[in-house]
Design an enzyme around this catalytic site. Structure first.
Site, PDB file in Angstrom:
ATOM      1  N   ARG A  91      -9.805  -7.557  42.616  1.00 54.41           N
ATOM      2  CA  ARG A  91     -11.914  -7.874  42.610  1.00 54.41           C
ATOM      3  C   ARG A  91     -11.892  -8.691  41.091  1.00 54.41           C
ATOM      4  NH1 ARG A  91     -12.682  -1.992  46.443  1.00 54.41           N
ATOM      5  NH2 ARG A  91     -12.468  -2.928  48.022  1.00 54.41           N
ATOM      6  N   ASP A 130     -15.661  -8.618  38.467  1.00 49.23           N
ATOM      7  CA  ASP A 130     -16.344  -7.294  38.370  1.00 49.23           C
ATOM      8  C   ASP A 130     -18.148  -8.542  38.178  1.00 49.23           C
ATOM      9  OD1 ASP A 130     -15.467  -4.985  37.963  1.00 49.23           O
ATOM     10  OD2 ASP A 130     -14.772  -5.274  35.294  1.00 49.23           O
ATOM     11  N   ARG A 186     -11.338  -7.993  29.448  1.00 48.87           N
ATOM     12  CA  ARG A 186     -12.757  -7.998  28.281  1.00 48.87           C
ATOM     13  C   ARG A 186     -12.106  -7.242  27.168  1.00 48.87           C
ATOM     14  NH1 ARG A 186     -17.085  -6.595  32.872  1.00 48.87           N
ATOM     15  NH2 ARG A 186     -18.155  -7.244  30.721  1.00 48.87           N
TER      16      ARG A 186
END
Length: 285
Positions: free
Chosen positions: A62, A64, A213
């Site tokens: 998945r 973001d 990230r």
């Protein structure tokens, strides 16, 4: 989440890509927000003339809101009769129905035991950033982060090497109740291209929320001289979130590829992926 389709159904693998700029992430959400999963499921329902029936997708990873994908993989279980009727024209019909910021490139029957999520042995992401004092090329602005300090790529690679291997990445993840943060980071390397854009390649067996990230945020702090090369490793060893580690913006991140084992190894991989991991010497649960 079964590793085999129910009797009367066939498991279908989809290879796809999307520009995440206008999506609220992969997963369907309440409130009518636009998502990749929602768009593909809607298109699939329309082109197969399934009326009120939604065939739910399972995805390898998945993403973001704002994150892109070039090599995403999903699977869906379709009734055998529906698959037989539409299999030859399904790809072209999806191309005509899907919005232009999401594409399905291949639709094929999956091998026995295939699960887009649990069968994957690695995911490879790329994060792109430029330190050009003039900013980002306007044609790349939706895919490249601008960092307004000069970056030393060699020092960033030195710091990255200390993060490789199996570790508890709790310091670089957004904690989720009941979920482990132990991951095996297989590759973390950075290279500056001839255009000045720095591409970080990040590959692991799996990623926890915000992991890529956060890692890039730490390495940028090293690259611009605000922290020493050993700092990201010290943060990892501490095992807790450090306020100095910034989660960089999502638009520089792209899921490039998902790796799967040979067909005969799928069942073993699925079982392994479902096991909750602990590090040697760690207490249970």
């Amino acid at each position: 989440m079964s590793d085999e389709a129910e009797p009367g159904y066939v498991r279908v693998r989809l290879d796809l890509s999307y520009d995440g700029s206008e999506f609220s992430g992969w997963a369907k959400q309440a409130g009518g927000r636009r998502t990749v999963q929602g768009e593909i499921e809607d298109a699939l329902r329309t082109v197969t003339r399934s009326k009120d029936t939604t065939y739910e997708l399972t995805v390898a990873g998945r993403t973001d809101a704002g994150v892109h994908a070039r090599g995403q993989v999903a699977h869906v279980d379709l009734p055998v009769e529906l698959w037989d009727e539409h299999r030859e024209k399904l790809l072209k019909r999806l191309a005509g129905r899907l919005p232009k910021d999401v594409r399905v490139w291949a639709v094929r029957e999956a091998p026995s035991g295939f699960n887009a999520r649990f069968s994957a042995v690695w995911r490879r992401y790329a994060y792109r950033v430029t330190d050009n004092p003039g900013g980002v090329d306007p044609l790349l602005r939706s895919h490249v982060l601008w960092h307004d300090w000069p970056l030393d790529v060699d020092t960033m690679n030195e710091a990255a090497e200390r993060l490789l291997g199996e570790h508890d990445f709790a310091a670089y993840c957004k904690k989720r109740e009941g979920a482990t943060t132990i991951r095996t980071l297989q590759q973390l390397s950075l290279e500056r291209g001839s255009d000045g854009v720095i591409t970080a390649t990040v590959r692991a067996d799996a990623f926890c929320h915000n992991m890529v990230r956060s890692l890039i945020g730490a390495l940028l702090f090293v690259g611009d001289g605000h922290r020493a090369a050993d700092w990201p490793g010290k943060v990892l060893a501490a095992g807790v979130r450090d306020s100095a580690v910034h989660v960089v913006r999502p638009h520089g991140l792209t899921l490039e590829e998902v790796g799967y084992p040979a067909d005969e190894l799928l069942a073993a991989r699925n079982k392994e992926a479902r096991n909750r991991r602990t590090l040697p010497g760690a207490g249970c649960c």
